[in-house]
Structure formats: C-alpha cells, structure tokens
Design an enzyme around this catalytic site. Structure first.
Site, short mmCIF file in Angstrom:
data_model
loop_
_atom_site.label_atom_id
_atom_site.label_comp_id
_atom_site.label_asym_id
_atom_site.label_seq_id
_atom_site.Cartn_x
_atom_site.Cartn_y
_atom_site.Cartn_z
N ARG A 75 0.84 -1.21 0.00
CA ARG A 75 0.00 0.00 0.00
C ARG A 75 0.87 1.25 0.00
NH1 ARG A 75 -0.17 4.45 3.40
NH2 ARG A 75 -2.22 5.33 3.52
N HIS A 80 3.13 6.11 -2.20
CA HIS A 80 4.29 7.01 -2.13
C HIS A 80 5.26 6.82 -3.28
CE1 HIS A 80 2.86 8.36 1.71
NE2 HIS A 80 2.83 7.12 2.16
#
Length: 94
Positions: A75, A80
């Site tokens: 995730r 990011h």
C-alpha cells in the site's frame, strides 16, 4: 472483536472482491497493461486494503493477519512510489 476492526476487515473483503470483479473471469495481463482505468482501480483497492489492515492492527496489534506487513508495505509503495509502480508486481499479487 471491536466494531472498528470488523469494519476494516469488511473493507478489505469488499476491496478484494472488487478487484476480482474488475478482472473478470478471463485474467489477461495484456488487457490489464492496456487499460489505465483498470490499473488505477486495482491500485486504489490495494491502497484501501493496506490502509484498512494498518488501521485494524493499530486497534489490535495482536490481530493475526497473514502477510500484514507485506500488504501494508505494498500500500505504501503504491501511494508514495506511484511513479515506480511495477505492473508486473501488481499483477502478480492476484
């Protein structure tokens, strides 16, 4: 089990089912690669799965979820490191 944890686990289940709905019965990597909307939808569901597991673990650190760290790390990587997301790796999750 706390209500909030149950809600998070429900969200995980909904997102997993959504991914399989998006992919349909004929899983085809070429189609996946050529469909930006499909790729983004699956990435979003991965984000939801990882966030829901992370929240559940914060509520109960002893909660037993197989590969929880790997899921949360995936995730984080999708969110990011969006510019480094590898479609082969995402496809390999399913």
């Amino acid at each position: 089990m706390k209500h909030e944890i149950k809600k998070n686990l429900y969200d995980v289940n909904v997102s997993i089912n959504s991914i399989f709905d998006y992919l349909g019965d004929e899983l085809d990597f070429t189609e996946y690669l050529n469909n930006k909307l499909l790729r983004r939808a699956i990435e979003r569901e991965i984000e939801i799965i990882g966030e829901a597991i992370n929240r559940a673990l914060k509520q109960d650190p002893d909660l037993q979820i197989e590969n929880a760290k790997r899921i949360v790390d995936t995730r984080n990587w999708v969110i990011h490191g969006y510019d480094k997301v590898d479609d082969v790796i995402i496809w390999g999750l399913w």
